[in-house]
Design an enzyme around this catalytic site. Sequence first.
Site, PDB file in Angstrom:
ATOM      1  N   ARG A 565      -1.298  -0.752  -8.030  1.00  0.00           N
ATOM      2  CA  ARG A 565      -2.386  -1.047  -8.963  1.00  0.00           C
ATOM      3  C   ARG A 565      -2.467   0.049 -10.006  1.00  0.00           C
ATOM      4  O   ARG A 565      -2.290   1.215  -9.690  1.00  0.00           O
ATOM      5  CB  ARG A 565      -3.717  -1.124  -8.194  1.00  0.00           C
ATOM      6  CG  ARG A 565      -3.754  -2.143  -7.094  1.00  0.00           C
ATOM      7  CD  ARG A 565      -3.670  -3.545  -7.572  1.00  0.00           C
ATOM      8  NE  ARG A 565      -4.756  -3.892  -8.480  1.00  0.00           N
ATOM      9  CZ  ARG A 565      -5.032  -5.148  -8.842  1.00  0.00           C
ATOM     10  NH1 ARG A 565      -4.319  -6.155  -8.378  1.00  0.00           N
ATOM     11  NH2 ARG A 565      -6.012  -5.400  -9.671  1.00  0.00           N
ATOM     12  N   VAL A 566      -2.755  -0.349 -11.212  1.00  0.00           N
ATOM     13  CA  VAL A 566      -2.822   0.699 -12.227  1.00  0.00           C
ATOM     14  C   VAL A 566      -4.048   1.573 -12.049  1.00  0.00           C
ATOM     15  O   VAL A 566      -4.103   2.671 -12.572  1.00  0.00           O
ATOM     16  CB  VAL A 566      -2.734   0.156 -13.659  1.00  0.00           C
ATOM     17  CG1 VAL A 566      -1.304  -0.195 -13.991  1.00  0.00           C
ATOM     18  CG2 VAL A 566      -3.638  -1.019 -13.863  1.00  0.00           C
ATOM     19  N   ASP A 567      -4.990   1.073 -11.277  1.00  0.00           N
ATOM     20  CA  ASP A 567      -6.126   1.952 -11.001  1.00  0.00           C
ATOM     21  C   ASP A 567      -5.712   3.057 -10.033  1.00  0.00           C
ATOM     22  O   ASP A 567      -6.441   3.977  -9.767  1.00  0.00           O
ATOM     23  CB  ASP A 567      -7.355   1.169 -10.491  1.00  0.00           C
ATOM     24  CG  ASP A 567      -6.980  -0.165  -9.886  1.00  0.00           C
ATOM     25  OD1 ASP A 567      -5.833  -0.284  -9.403  1.00  0.00           O
ATOM     26  OD2 ASP A 567      -7.827  -1.078  -9.892  1.00  0.00           O
ATOM     27  N   ASP A 568      -4.543   2.957  -9.475  1.00  0.00           N
ATOM     28  CA  ASP A 568      -4.036   3.983  -8.576  1.00  0.00           C
ATOM     29  C   ASP A 568      -3.042   4.910  -9.264  1.00  0.00           C
ATOM     30  O   ASP A 568      -2.324   5.640  -8.599  1.00  0.00           O
ATOM     31  CB  ASP A 568      -3.356   3.335  -7.368  1.00  0.00           C
ATOM     32  CG  ASP A 568      -4.360   2.606  -6.496  1.00  0.00           C
ATOM     33  OD1 ASP A 568      -3.980   1.607  -5.894  1.00  0.00           O
ATOM     34  OD2 ASP A 568      -5.533   3.038  -6.452  1.00  0.00           O
TER      35      ASP A 568
END
Length: 697
Positions: A565-568
Site C-alpha cells: 500500500r502506498v500508505d506504507d
Amino acid sequence: CLSSKERCRARCQTANLLGVLLGRRIRMATDNKLRFVTSMLEFPSGAGNISALNAIILGEALASEENDLVFPSDDFARQAHVSSPQQYFEMYKSLHALRISTFAKGNISIQWFKGGLTNICYNCLDRNIESGNADKIAIYWEGNDPGLQDSLTYSQLLDKVCQLSNYLKDVGVKKGDAVVIYLPMLMELPIAMLACARIGAVHSVVFAGYSSESLAQRIIDCKPKVVITCNAVKRGAKVIHLKDIVDAALAESAKNGISVDVCLTYENQIALKREGTKWKEGKDVWWQDFVPKYPTTCEVEWVDAEDPLFLLYTSGSTGKPKGVLHTTGGYMVYSATTFKYAFDYKPSDVYWCTADCGWITGHSYVTYGPMLNGASVVVFEGTPTYPDAGRCWDIVDKFKVTIFYTAPTLVRSLMRESNEHVTRYSRKSLRVLGSVGEPINPSAWRWFFNVVGDSRCPISDTWWQTETGGFMITPLPGAWPQKPGSATFPFFGVQPVIVDEKGVEIEGVCSGYLCIKNSWPGAFRTLYGDHERYETTYFKPFAGYYFTGDGCSRDKDGYHWLTGRVDDVINVSGHRIGTAEVESALVSHPKCAEAAVVGVEHEVKGQGIYAFVTLVEGEPYSEELRKSLVLTVRNQIGAFAAPDKIHWAPGLPKTRSGKIMRRILRKIASKQLDELGDTSTLAEPHVVEQLIELADR
Ligand code: 6R9
C-alpha cells in the site's frame, strides 16, 4: 452460462462475451518473430513488453538478477489452457477489442451487460447439474478437529440451498433485501450465500471473528431483514459463542433504531449443543427446526446483470468501514473466468482455498468462481497449525487436492517450523499453488515452490482487491516464466498503468502508483450508501483512472512487482522505501522468520525505519544478530534503507485474514500506546502486550 434464451432473455452482448471468454477456440500460434513485432505494435502498453518477454522465451535474454526465471515444466505448459505468451497476447487482444471503456473524468457509473437477465446461483448449481455433474462433489468439508468430515454433491447442495431460499422467502425476504451472514467455515456459509443469490437477496457476510461492535456497525449500515449465524464454533481448542456476539450486536443495532426480524441460528452440535443458548421467542429460530421442512426446489429469481449480488465491508483509511457493492453479471463472468485461467482449472481438479468466506477471497474463490466452473471445493473450518503444522498437507493428501491457494503469511508461518511437517506427507496430487493478500517475498515464494510444491507446481501470485472482484494481475501458470515475488502480467482485458504523483503515466522501467485505466466486469459499482466516497477515494486521486492504493514497479521485461500500500511507503531523507522491500530484505536473513516495517518520525531524516522482527523458532535475541540484520538490509537495498530500530517481536498483530495491522505497529513504534484503537479483530490480541513489553530490549 445463461439458462436458456427464452427464459433469460439475455442480451446478445452478454452471450457474446461469455462465448469469447469461456468457449472460444484459440489457435496455437506458431513461433514467428515477425508476428510478435506486429502484435507488439497493436498491444496496449499495460500488458507488458512483449518483445522482452519473447526474448526470454527464446532464450535470448541476458542472464541478470531480474531474470531469476522459473519456467513452467513442458508437461505443465503442454496441458495448460494458455500455454504460451503468444496465446495470451492473442486472447488479450481479442478481448480488448471487444470493449474498451476508460473511466470518465466526471461521475463514475460502471455497467456491464445491463438488461441481461441471469442468476449466479443458477449458474453455480442448476447449470452444472443439468450438464451431468449432479453427483460430482461440490464441497468436501473438513472440521476444526481432524477426523470431522462431510461432503455434498452438486445436487445435494442445490437441495439445501433451495430449502433455505424457500425459508427466507417465507419469512419475507424479497429481491433486493439485505441478509447478514455471520458464520464460521461450515458448509452452511456457502449455502447461505447461494440461497440469498437464488432469490435475489443481497448477502453481506461478516467475518465471524469480528467483534459485536463491528457486526453492529455493519447491521446498522445495511439494515438486513435476517441475520444468519450459529450458536458456537470451535477454533483450535477454544469455544466461541457466536450467538452471544450476535445478540450484543442486535441490541446495539436496536438502540440505533435498526431492528432485525429474524435471527436464524444453525445448531453447530460439534461445538456445542443448543441447550444454554439465550433465546428470544419470535425472533430466534433454530435452522435445523425449520429449514429442512421446506421443499428442495425453489424457482430462480432472474435478476438484471446490474442488480446487486453482495455487499462486503472492508476497512478504509477512516474508521468507518466501506460497504463494497458488487453486482451480478460482470462479477459472475469475471470470477468464473479468472478462476479458470489463473489456476488452469480442469474438471478433474480438487481445489482448496484457505481463505474464509468472510473476505473477498472466500466470495470469489471459495464459492462463486469455483462453483461456476463446477469444481470440487474443500471448505476447511479450522486453522493450519492445529493440531500441528502439518495440517494443510494432511488435508491435501486426504482429498487429493490439486490446486492450493493461500496467503504469504501462512507460508511464512509454516516456513518457521521444521520442513518435516511438510515432507512427511506425499502432496503428489498438487499441481498449481496460489498466493494472495500481500506481496510474497522471494524467500517465501521459493520455500512454497521448492518444499511444498516439490519444485514442479507453478505459483499463481494473484494481485487483486475486494474492490476488483477478481484477479487483476496474475500469472497464467503455463504461459510464461515466473519471477519469485512478481505477480507478472494483467489478466485479459485489464490495463494497469503506473503513474507518478501528478497522475502522469510512466512508461518502461519505473515505479509509482498503480492505477487501472479501463473498466473490467468484476469492478465494484459503488460504496453502499456513499457514492461520493467511492468517487473521492478511488477516482479523484488520479483523474481518469481507478486508483488501487498500491505501489508498483515494472521491470525491463514488463513484469509487475507490487510494493504494498502506498500508505506504507516510508520517506527517509527524500528516499522512498517500500516497507515490503525492507521486510523482504530482513526476511532473507536466515534467522529472521517474519518482519514488519513502519515509518516513525525522525528528527533528521523526516522518517526513520522501524522494524518488528520475529526470529526463527528457538533463536535468541542478541546485539550481534541485530547488527547482522541491519547489515543485511544495507547490503540488499542501500545504507539509506537500514532500519533505525529493530524491535524483537515474538509475534505480529494480524487480522484473522492474515494481514499485519500496521496501524497498531505504527502506534507502538511511536509509543502512542493510548491510541492503539480497536484490537478486537486481531487473530491474537495478546501479541500487542508482548510487543509493548519488549519495546526497550
Ligand atoms: C484479495 C485481497 C487488497 C490489498 C491490495 C494489496 C494487497 C493482495 C496481493 C497484494 C501484493 C498480491 N494484495 N494481493 N499485494 N501481491 N498478490 O487481498 O483483497 O483484502 O481487499 O486487500 O491486498 O495491497 O491492495 P483485500
